[in-house]
Design a protein around this motif. Structure first.
Motif, PDB file in Angstrom:
ATOM      1  N   ALA A  19     -50.760  -8.144 -30.510  1.00  0.00           N
ATOM      2  CA  ALA A  19     -50.101  -6.832 -30.396  1.00  0.00           C
ATOM      3  C   ALA A  19     -49.050  -6.862 -29.294  1.00  0.00           C
ATOM      4  N   ARG A  20     -49.360  -7.509 -28.172  1.00  0.00           N
ATOM      5  CA  ARG A  20     -48.390  -7.616 -27.069  1.00  0.00           C
ATOM      6  C   ARG A  20     -47.112  -8.291 -27.574  1.00  0.00           C
ATOM      7  N   ASN A  21     -47.274  -9.376 -28.310  1.00  0.00           N
ATOM      8  CA  ASN A  21     -46.108 -10.100 -28.826  1.00  0.00           C
ATOM      9  C   ASN A  21     -45.344  -9.263 -29.847  1.00  0.00           C
ATOM     10  N   ALA A  22     -46.062  -8.608 -30.731  1.00  0.00           N
ATOM     11  CA  ALA A  22     -45.418  -7.817 -31.786  1.00  0.00           C
ATOM     12  C   ALA A  22     -44.694  -6.600 -31.225  1.00  0.00           C
ATOM     13  N   LEU A  23     -45.192  -6.055 -30.121  1.00  0.00           N
ATOM     14  CA  LEU A  23     -44.595  -4.849 -29.541  1.00  0.00           C
ATOM     15  C   LEU A  23     -43.580  -5.146 -28.440  1.00  0.00           C
ATOM     16  N   SER A  24     -43.328  -6.426 -28.180  1.00  0.00           N
ATOM     17  CA  SER A  24     -42.375  -6.771 -27.120  1.00  0.00           C
ATOM     18  C   SER A  24     -40.988  -6.232 -27.479  1.00  0.00           C
TER      19      SER A  24
END
Length: 167
Positions: A19-24
């Motif tokens: 999620a962190r990567n997708a929402l960056s």
């Protein structure tokens, strides 16, 4: 998305990292997927009872980057439940809602003088000044005057000095 409710700590941590990567800011995802991920992260806070301190802080850190009233309420709920409290307070500061300054100051003035390391909210004064600038100075002055914890007072004094505040 289903791993936000997993009892397996590796799968839960993996879901948070994905999620962190997708929402960056550099990622391009559809608004629908973004919304589903944000809701998954919010729901994932119910699974923090199974998480270690690092996973808790990771989830709160990702949440703190989402500007949304639901997230704001969830962050305060986590702080009130003493779940990842320091990271939740820092993430609340990232939300940049000036109405939060008195409540953040209240948390800092409530830290006991004999608090253990890790319970002093060491990073919160910095987050307040970094996010709110001069608007945080009155709250930091209040904490400097009223906090029973010497560690909290020192952190507030440092931030006030960085701002060239005469107090």
């Amino acid at each position: 998305l289903p791993y936000f409710s997993s009892d397996d700590p590796v799968l839960f941590q993996g879901a948070i990292e994905a999620a962190r990567n997708a929402l960056s800011p550099t990622a391009t995802i559809s608004p629908e997927l973004r919304s589903r991920l944000e809701q998954g992260l919010i729901s994932g806070t119910g699974n923090l009872g199974h998480a270690d301190a690092q996973t808790t802080n990771d989830l709160i850190s990702v949440l703190g980057q989402i500007k949304d009233n639901r997230v704001h309420d969830v962050l305060w709920s986590l702080a009130d439940r003493h779940t990842g409290t320091e990271q939740a307070l820092i993430a609340i500061a990232w939300q940049k809602d000036a109405k939060d300054l008195p409540r953040l100051a209240a948390y800092l003035t409530a830290v006991p003088a004999d608090s253990q390391p890790g319970q002093t909210f060491f990073g919160v004064p910095y987050a307040m000044r970094a996010q709110f600038g001069d608007a945080a100075l009155p709250s930091l002055r209040t904490v400097l005057e009223k906090a029973p914890s010497p560690a909290v007072r020192v952190r507030c004094a440092e931030e006030l000095m960085r701002a060239n505040d005469p107090s």
